[in-house]
Design a protein around this motif. Structure first.
Motif, PDB file in Angstrom:
ATOM      1  N   ALA A  25      42.095 -14.133 -96.688  1.00 24.11           N
ATOM      2  CA  ALA A  25      41.664 -14.486 -95.336  1.00 24.11           C
ATOM      3  C   ALA A  25      41.656 -16.009 -95.200  1.00 24.11           C
ATOM      4  CB  ALA A  25      40.287 -13.911 -95.074  1.00 24.11           C
ATOM      5  N   GLY A  26      41.937 -16.515 -93.988  1.00 28.96           N
ATOM      6  CA  GLY A  26      42.154 -17.948 -93.753  1.00 28.96           C
ATOM      7  C   GLY A  26      41.114 -18.887 -94.338  1.00 28.96           C
ATOM      8  N   TRP A  27      39.833 -18.675 -94.030  1.00 27.75           N
ATOM      9  CA  TRP A  27      38.798 -19.609 -94.505  1.00 27.75           C
ATOM     10  C   TRP A  27      38.703 -19.622 -96.024  1.00 27.75           C
ATOM     11  CZ3 TRP A  27      34.814 -17.471 -97.340  1.00 27.75           C
ATOM     12  CH2 TRP A  27      34.684 -16.086 -97.243  1.00 27.75           C
ATOM     13  N   ASN A  28      38.982 -18.464 -96.611  1.00 26.03           N
ATOM     14  CA  ASN A  28      38.930 -18.347 -98.060  1.00 26.03           C
ATOM     15  C   ASN A  28      40.049 -19.154 -98.709  1.00 26.03           C
ATOM     16  OD1 ASN A  28      37.932 -17.104-100.462  1.00 26.03           O
ATOM     17  ND2 ASN A  28      37.418 -15.359 -99.187  1.00 26.03           N
TER      18      ASN A  28
END
Lengths: 195, 261
Positions: free
Chosen positions: A143-146
């Motif tokens: 996932a993006g933030w990760n």
């Protein structure tokens, strides 16, 4: 002067001894990193930099072209022979990480061995590991933030451990009087003789 | 480390290394979970039947590989992208896709450990480096550098105990916390590294004097060559991979044929 920069058996043996010590640390670092993994938030990436340390450390110490590449590759080979978790894939990682660390010193024509160059070479290794992660780790399926946390943490860890800590250790070895027995003879050394 | 000598230990070490190295790259292109399950299963059987470790060491190695495989899958299972959500708790989202991808990564970690164990449990390091010199033309100064460096490691281990005892005797106090840990690591690292660098330098000078670095017209104590076992090894490895592909299309165990989608 050029001949002094070629790797001799002495340089190779010292580099490989250092590399194998790191190979052992790399092997033990696997479980340490995996223990942090389930915590989430990519915390484990902060200590990822340990796997880049052999290259910058060896080159800062020996100051001869090729030592970063040799050290990181040999450390990775050591990790493979100590039955490390990633298997032969570690060898590819080691080779590319060593190559990138080496390139930073090459850009400075092997004349600059200061703190910022050390940090830069550590981060260059991190960049190399990301290039291999593209194909291997399914990194971009996170996932993006990760993913952003992953990239930031790994670069910070690489700069701190592989760059800054290597630099501090080599400085300490210099004051212990070990560094000068493995470094190439410089022009200053000849000047001392001429006085 | 090698307790048993199976036919795998008769395969040329460099050849074995190269085949496994190529296999690693080939396996990176596998994104089909079914294929991964079959390949892992088949190589696991190969390891169980022909590994060179004794049962105790082998079980420990397998247990470690299993733990690492499970842990390596967690990040992707808990934080991977996906649309069919199975479970949600704050940041933690498990979807069908991330679960499949996580299992895939876990299996691959396990498979890579198995492949390395197949290599390590059937190869003597000394013969590996002799074969690198003879078949792959690695300059002797690198190969003998490695072999000498391996001999220095046990000395470092011994030295580590001496240093620890010396620090105890001299009453170096233990500082708690991260700063204390940092100083402790530094203290051990410097003493151990300084000693081994000096030792390595002395050893290298002696080795150079005895012409260990000579590259041309040299003889070798151990001769490694190519034999029919190499062909058998190549055939076995390719058969396993092909069999896995066939089995994954005829007997698929899961509906996930591409974990990237």
């Amino acid at each position: 002067m050029k001949n002094h920069r070629k790797l001799k058996l002495t340089d190779i043996l010292v580099t490989i001894v250092i590399a194998l010590v790191f190979g052992l640390i790399y092997k033990l670092w696997g479980p340490v990193s995996y223990l942090l993994k389930p915590l989430g938030f990519q915390i484990d990436q902060l200590i990822y930099g340990m796997w880049f340390m052999a290259g910058p450390f060896a080159l800062l110490l020996i100051r001869k072209p090729g030592t970063a590449l040799l050290a990181e590759t040999a450390a990775a080979l050591g990790e493979v022979l100590f039955a490390g978790q990633g298997g032969v894939i570690d060898f590819y990682y080691g080779f590319l990480q060593g190559l990138f660390a080496e390139l930073v010193f090459l850009v400075f024509r092997y004349k600059s061995f200061n703190f910022s160059v050390a940090v830069l070479s550590g981060m260059a290794s991190a960049l190399a590991s990301f290039i291999l992660d593209l194909g291997y780790g399914y990194l971009f399926e996170l996932a993006g933030w990760n993913l952003i946390l992953n990239i930031i943490f790994r670069f910070i860890g690489a700069g701190l451990i592989a760059g800054a800590f290597s630099y501090v250790l080599v400085k300490a070895l210099e004051s212990a009087g070990v560094a000068n027995i493995v470094r190439p003879v410089s022009k200053d050394d000849y000047d001392v003789l001429n006085q | 480390m090698l307790t048993y000598h199976t036919w795998l230990s008769k395969v040329n070490p460099s050849f074995k290394f190269l085949i496994i190295a190529v296999l690693f790259i080939a396996l990176l292109t596998v994104h089909n979970l079914n294929t991964m399950i079959w390949i892992t299963g088949l190589f696991f059987i190969l390891y169980l039947v022909f590994n060179g470790f004794n049962i105790k060491l082998s079980s420990w190695m397998l247990l470690l590989a299993l733990i690492l495989a499970v842990l390596s899958s967690t990040t992707m299972i808990f934080f991977g992208q996906g649309t069919h959500i199975l479970f949600k708790w704050h940041f933690l989202v498990i979807s069908k896709e991330s679960l499949a991808r996580g299992c895939h990564i876990g299996l691959r970690t396990f498979l890579f450990s198995i492949l390395s164990l197949i290599f390590v449990s059937t190869t003597k390091p000394v013969l590996f480096f002799y074969s690198l010199m003879q078949q792959l033309k690695l300059p002797p100064k690198f190969a003998y550098g490695f072999l000498a460096a391996f001999r220095i490691l046990p000395m470092m281990y011994e030295e580590f105990h001496i240093i620890r005892a010396a620090m105890k005797v001299r009453g170096i106090e233990k500082n708690k916390g991260p700063k204390g840990q940092y100083h402790k690591i530094k203290r051990y690292a410097i003493t151990l590294l300084a000693q081994s660098i000096r030792r390595a330098q002395r050893t290298a000078v002696a080795m150079e004097a005895k012409r260990f670095s000579l590259a041309k017209n040299r003889t070798y104590y151990y001769k490694t060559g190519v034999s029919s076992y190499d062909l058998i090894f190549l055939l076995t490895m390719s058969m396993i991979v092909m069999l896995a592909f066939v089995l994954s299309s005829t007997l698929p165990l899961t509906p996930f044929t591409n974990v990237i989608e």
